[in-house]
Design a protein around this motif. Sequence first.
Motif, PDB file in Angstrom:
ATOM      1  N   ILE A 164      11.121  -1.037   0.179  1.00  0.00           N
ATOM      2  CA  ILE A 164      10.090  -1.978  -0.268  1.00  0.00           C
ATOM      3  C   ILE A 164      10.314  -2.368  -1.721  1.00  0.00           C
ATOM      4  CG2 ILE A 164       7.607  -2.234  -0.694  1.00  0.00           C
ATOM      5  CD1 ILE A 164       7.233  -0.254   1.721  1.00  0.00           C
ATOM      6  N   LYS A 165      10.673  -1.394  -2.546  1.00  0.00           N
ATOM      7  CA  LYS A 165      10.967  -1.684  -3.957  1.00  0.00           C
ATOM      8  C   LYS A 165      12.111  -2.685  -4.081  1.00  0.00           C
ATOM      9  CE  LYS A 165       9.455   2.654  -6.105  1.00  0.00           C
ATOM     10  NZ  LYS A 165       9.912   3.879  -6.812  1.00  0.00           N
ATOM     11  N   GLN A 166      13.139  -2.496  -3.274  1.00  0.00           N
ATOM     12  CA  GLN A 166      14.289  -3.401  -3.329  1.00  0.00           C
ATOM     13  C   GLN A 166      13.908  -4.806  -2.870  1.00  0.00           C
ATOM     14  OE1 GLN A 166      17.380  -1.568  -0.996  1.00  0.00           O
ATOM     15  NE2 GLN A 166      17.404   0.296  -2.250  1.00  0.00           N
ATOM     16  N   ALA A 167      13.110  -4.888  -1.806  1.00  0.00           N
ATOM     17  CA  ALA A 167      12.749  -6.202  -1.260  1.00  0.00           C
ATOM     18  C   ALA A 167      11.864  -6.987  -2.209  1.00  0.00           C
ATOM     19  CB  ALA A 167      12.049  -6.023   0.085  1.00  0.00           C
ATOM     20  N   LEU A 168      11.021  -6.287  -2.965  1.00  0.00           N
ATOM     21  CA  LEU A 168      10.041  -6.958  -3.828  1.00  0.00           C
ATOM     22  C   LEU A 168      10.353  -6.796  -5.318  1.00  0.00           C
ATOM     23  CD1 LEU A 168       6.768  -5.906  -1.941  1.00  0.00           C
ATOM     24  CD2 LEU A 168       8.007  -8.062  -1.751  1.00  0.00           C
ATOM     25  N   HIS A 169      11.599  -6.453  -5.632  1.00  0.00           N
ATOM     26  CA  HIS A 169      11.900  -6.123  -7.028  1.00  0.00           C
ATOM     27  C   HIS A 169      11.648  -7.284  -7.983  1.00  0.00           C
ATOM     28  CE1 HIS A 169      15.700  -8.081  -5.846  1.00  0.00           C
ATOM     29  NE2 HIS A 169      15.883  -8.320  -7.129  1.00  0.00           N
ATOM     30  N   ASN A 170      11.755  -8.528  -7.483  1.00  0.00           N
ATOM     31  CA  ASN A 170      11.551  -9.678  -8.372  1.00  0.00           C
ATOM     32  C   ASN A 170      10.093  -9.902  -8.746  1.00  0.00           C
ATOM     33  OD1 ASN A 170      14.282 -10.347  -8.490  1.00  0.00           O
ATOM     34  ND2 ASN A 170      14.172 -11.669  -6.682  1.00  0.00           N
ATOM     35  N   VAL A 171       9.179  -9.423  -7.900  1.00  0.00           N
ATOM     36  CA  VAL A 171       7.760  -9.723  -8.135  1.00  0.00           C
ATOM     37  C   VAL A 171       6.882  -8.488  -8.242  1.00  0.00           C
ATOM     38  CG1 VAL A 171       7.823 -11.999  -7.036  1.00  0.00           C
ATOM     39  CG2 VAL A 171       7.384  -9.960  -5.651  1.00  0.00           C
ATOM     40  N   GLN A 172       7.438  -7.293  -8.038  1.00  0.00           N
ATOM     41  CA  GLN A 172       6.566  -6.119  -7.995  1.00  0.00           C
ATOM     42  C   GLN A 172       5.899  -5.832  -9.335  1.00  0.00           C
ATOM     43  OE1 GLN A 172       8.392  -2.416  -6.998  1.00  0.00           O
ATOM     44  NE2 GLN A 172       9.998  -2.542  -8.539  1.00  0.00           N
ATOM     45  N   ASN A 173       6.543  -6.202 -10.449  1.00  0.00           N
ATOM     46  CA  ASN A 173       5.901  -5.988 -11.750  1.00  0.00           C
ATOM     47  C   ASN A 173       4.641  -6.825 -11.912  1.00  0.00           C
ATOM     48  OD1 ASN A 173       7.813  -4.131 -12.556  1.00  0.00           O
ATOM     49  ND2 ASN A 173       9.104  -5.652 -13.581  1.00  0.00           N
ATOM     50  N   LYS A 174       4.569  -7.933 -11.184  1.00  0.00           N
ATOM     51  CA  LYS A 174       3.347  -8.750 -11.178  1.00  0.00           C
ATOM     52  C   LYS A 174       2.389  -8.304 -10.077  1.00  0.00           C
ATOM     53  CE  LYS A 174       4.071 -11.735 -14.524  1.00  0.00           C
ATOM     54  NZ  LYS A 174       3.154 -11.835 -15.689  1.00  0.00           N
ATOM     55  N   LEU A 175       2.947  -7.947  -8.933  1.00  0.00           N
ATOM     56  CA  LEU A 175       2.109  -7.611  -7.784  1.00  0.00           C
ATOM     57  C   LEU A 175       1.326  -6.321  -7.980  1.00  0.00           C
ATOM     58  CD1 LEU A 175       4.371  -8.447  -4.705  1.00  0.00           C
ATOM     59  CD2 LEU A 175       2.183  -9.473  -5.253  1.00  0.00           C
ATOM     60  N   LEU A 176       1.975  -5.274  -8.461  1.00  0.00           N
ATOM     61  CA  LEU A 176       1.317  -3.977  -8.527  1.00  0.00           C
ATOM     62  C   LEU A 176       0.103  -3.963  -9.449  1.00  0.00           C
ATOM     63  CD1 LEU A 176       4.301  -1.462  -8.345  1.00  0.00           C
ATOM     64  CD2 LEU A 176       2.846  -2.338  -6.530  1.00  0.00           C
ATOM     65  N   PRO A 177       0.191  -4.504 -10.678  1.00  0.00           N
ATOM     66  CA  PRO A 177      -1.020  -4.534 -11.512  1.00  0.00           C
ATOM     67  C   PRO A 177      -2.148  -5.345 -10.878  1.00  0.00           C
ATOM     68  CG  PRO A 177       0.929  -4.957 -12.847  1.00  0.00           C
ATOM     69  CD  PRO A 177       1.364  -5.014 -11.423  1.00  0.00           C
ATOM     70  N   SER A 221       0.830  -1.198   0.000  1.00  0.00           N
ATOM     71  CA  SER A 221       0.000   0.000   0.000  1.00  0.00           C
ATOM     72  C   SER A 221       0.868   1.254   0.000  1.00  0.00           C
ATOM     73  CB  SER A 221      -0.941   0.000   1.213  1.00  0.00           C
ATOM     74  OG  SER A 221      -0.220   0.145   2.432  1.00  0.00           O
ATOM     75  N   LYS A 222       1.974   1.212   0.723  1.00  0.00           N
ATOM     76  CA  LYS A 222       2.873   2.376   0.725  1.00  0.00           C
ATOM     77  C   LYS A 222       3.522   2.555  -0.641  1.00  0.00           C
ATOM     78  CE  LYS A 222       4.759   3.966   4.367  1.00  0.00           C
ATOM     79  NZ  LYS A 222       5.538   4.318   5.588  1.00  0.00           N
ATOM     80  N   LEU A 223       3.752   1.458  -1.344  1.00  0.00           N
ATOM     81  CA  LEU A 223       4.336   1.512  -2.680  1.00  0.00           C
ATOM     82  C   LEU A 223       3.319   2.028  -3.698  1.00  0.00           C
ATOM     83  CD1 LEU A 223       7.052   0.788  -3.993  1.00  0.00           C
ATOM     84  CD2 LEU A 223       6.133  -1.497  -4.452  1.00  0.00           C
ATOM     85  N   ILE A 224       2.105   1.492  -3.640  1.00  0.00           N
ATOM     86  CA  ILE A 224       1.062   1.867  -4.604  1.00  0.00           C
ATOM     87  C   ILE A 224       0.664   3.327  -4.448  1.00  0.00           C
ATOM     88  CG2 ILE A 224      -1.363   1.480  -5.240  1.00  0.00           C
ATOM     89  CD1 ILE A 224      -0.894  -1.476  -4.467  1.00  0.00           C
ATOM     90  N   TYR A 225       0.533   3.777  -3.205  1.00  0.00           N
ATOM     91  CA  TYR A 225       0.050   5.134  -2.939  1.00  0.00           C
ATOM     92  C   TYR A 225       1.180   6.053  -2.455  1.00  0.00           C
ATOM     93  CZ  TYR A 225      -4.432   2.733  -3.135  1.00  0.00           C
ATOM     94  OH  TYR A 225      -5.501   1.976  -3.538  1.00  0.00           O
ATOM     95  N   ALA A 226       2.401   5.812  -2.928  1.00  0.00           N
ATOM     96  CA  ALA A 226       3.561   6.551  -2.425  1.00  0.00           C
ATOM     97  C   ALA A 226       3.408   8.060  -2.569  1.00  0.00           C
ATOM     98  CB  ALA A 226       4.831   6.079  -3.134  1.00  0.00           C
ATOM     99  N   GLU A 227       3.000   8.519  -3.758  1.00  0.00           N
ATOM    100  CA  GLU A 227       2.868   9.958  -3.989  1.00  0.00           C
ATOM    101  C   GLU A 227       1.731  10.541  -3.151  1.00  0.00           C
ATOM    102  OE1 GLU A 227       4.699  11.982  -5.660  1.00  0.00           O
ATOM    103  OE2 GLU A 227       6.054  10.602  -6.710  1.00  0.00           O
ATOM    104  N   GLU A 228       0.612   9.831  -3.136  1.00  0.00           N
ATOM    105  CA  GLU A 228      -0.539  10.303  -2.366  1.00  0.00           C
ATOM    106  C   GLU A 228      -0.229  10.316  -0.867  1.00  0.00           C
ATOM    107  OE1 GLU A 228      -5.365   9.529  -2.372  1.00  0.00           O
ATOM    108  OE2 GLU A 228      -4.042   8.437  -3.725  1.00  0.00           O
ATOM    109  N   TRP A 229       0.533   9.337  -0.414  1.00  0.00           N
ATOM    110  CA  TRP A 229       0.918   9.250   0.997  1.00  0.00           C
ATOM    111  C   TRP A 229       1.769  10.463   1.378  1.00  0.00           C
ATOM    112  CZ3 TRP A 229       0.581   3.836   3.118  1.00  0.00           C
ATOM    113  CH2 TRP A 229       0.738   3.810   4.508  1.00  0.00           C
ATOM    114  N   ALA A 230       2.748  10.775   0.533  1.00  0.00           N
ATOM    115  CA  ALA A 230       3.620  11.925   0.806  1.00  0.00           C
ATOM    116  C   ALA A 230       2.816  13.226   0.819  1.00  0.00           C
ATOM    117  CB  ALA A 230       4.729  11.994  -0.234  1.00  0.00           C
ATOM    118  N   LYS A 231       1.916  13.377  -0.142  1.00  0.00           N
ATOM    119  CA  LYS A 231       1.081  14.582  -0.197  1.00  0.00           C
ATOM    120  C   LYS A 231       0.230  14.716   1.063  1.00  0.00           C
ATOM    121  CE  LYS A 231      -2.532  16.837  -2.938  1.00  0.00           C
ATOM    122  NZ  LYS A 231      -3.472  16.693  -4.082  1.00  0.00           N
ATOM    123  N   SER A 232      -0.296  13.609   1.560  1.00  0.00           N
ATOM    124  CA  SER A 232      -1.144  13.663   2.757  1.00  0.00           C
ATOM    125  C   SER A 232      -0.348  14.077   3.995  1.00  0.00           C
ATOM    126  CB  SER A 232      -1.828  12.307   2.984  1.00  0.00           C
ATOM    127  OG  SER A 232      -0.927  11.324   3.486  1.00  0.00           O
TER     128      SER A 232
END
Length: 350
Positions: free
Chosen positions: A317-330, A281-292
């Motif tokens: 988080i990006k580093q920890a999930l770099h192998n699967v984030q391209n599948k996870l985020l969509p 959730s922090k990865l998906i909404y990173a920009e919105e989280w910072a703005k809030s």
Amino acid sequence: MFLVRGSNRSRAVLLHRVCLPQQIVVHLSTLAEIPLERFQTAISPVVCRSLQQQGYAVIDNVFGPVWSSKLKQELVWLKQQGKMRLNSTHLVKQGGTELLEKQHVYEAELQDAEIQQVAPLCQRLNEDSTMRTMLSLFMPHLRLDSQAIKLQCNAGNGGCFPLHYDSDEQVDGRRVTAIFYLNTDWQPSHGGQLQLFPFPDDPVAIAPIADRLVLFSSCRMLHRVLPSMKERYCFTIWLSQSRRMNIASTPPLSHILQSGHDSLQQASQLLLRPDVRHHLSKLIYAEEWAKSIQESHPVSEARSATLAKHWNDVNKIKQALHNVQNKLLPVMQNRKQYDEVMAGNRTAWF
């Protein structure tokens, strides 16, 4: 009563708005019995099913306009008498916590005997166990046995809350958050909506109208309050369980990421884990989280440090999930893909 469900991205929840009569003047010294028995019908199997399936539920017309008005008068009086203090975001740091004050958001807790005396209806609500009893009845995996109430006034001028989770299973016993709104004649231009993020479903904006009760998962529902342009009143009840429930042990993330399974199978295993969903959730909404964070707090060194920590967390988080984030985020951002990957497994909100 109305149960809210929605389907469009960044949608606003539209229900019949409760229009209250002209405010009734009540002497604080005279206390009639608030109809707490209405919780017995308000907390229904349908409401609890929504909580378990969607992570939240909305109920309107809980106590009626007269009692909603009386409850609001107690909060207005507390604010006018200077009995509320500025709300702060609690920042967990090594060796303790640091408080980051918000702008224009004031609160009072009922632990103070003086507050209890001048807010007797709110105190009566805090003493009553009906709501947590009904929730435990229809959601037997919960054993709610205590609660705490916080009274709040948002003074407007953009007062808001950043994205956050109320609690964590490893931190305390809070399991259900209940927010009761007291705002008559609310209009969309006033702002101050509660925004929930029940991903993979789209964000939901819930209007803070009078006599509305919103329930959601304290530990697993990401949420925030949007900037309010007008004075806004509510109180929050956190329903907790003191007895720690057995939490199934989970393998380290490295075991899943190095399992040799295909990426979609890894994605399904990861998405069933609340800790992973928090990070995503922090990865998906990173920009919105910072703005809030920027919207909720005045400029300060502490706010700058909080923003820096946020972006540092995102990079980790990006580093920890770099192998699967391209599948996870969509998958996390598309309900159809999520359902296909999860193959019938539901998000566990509690």
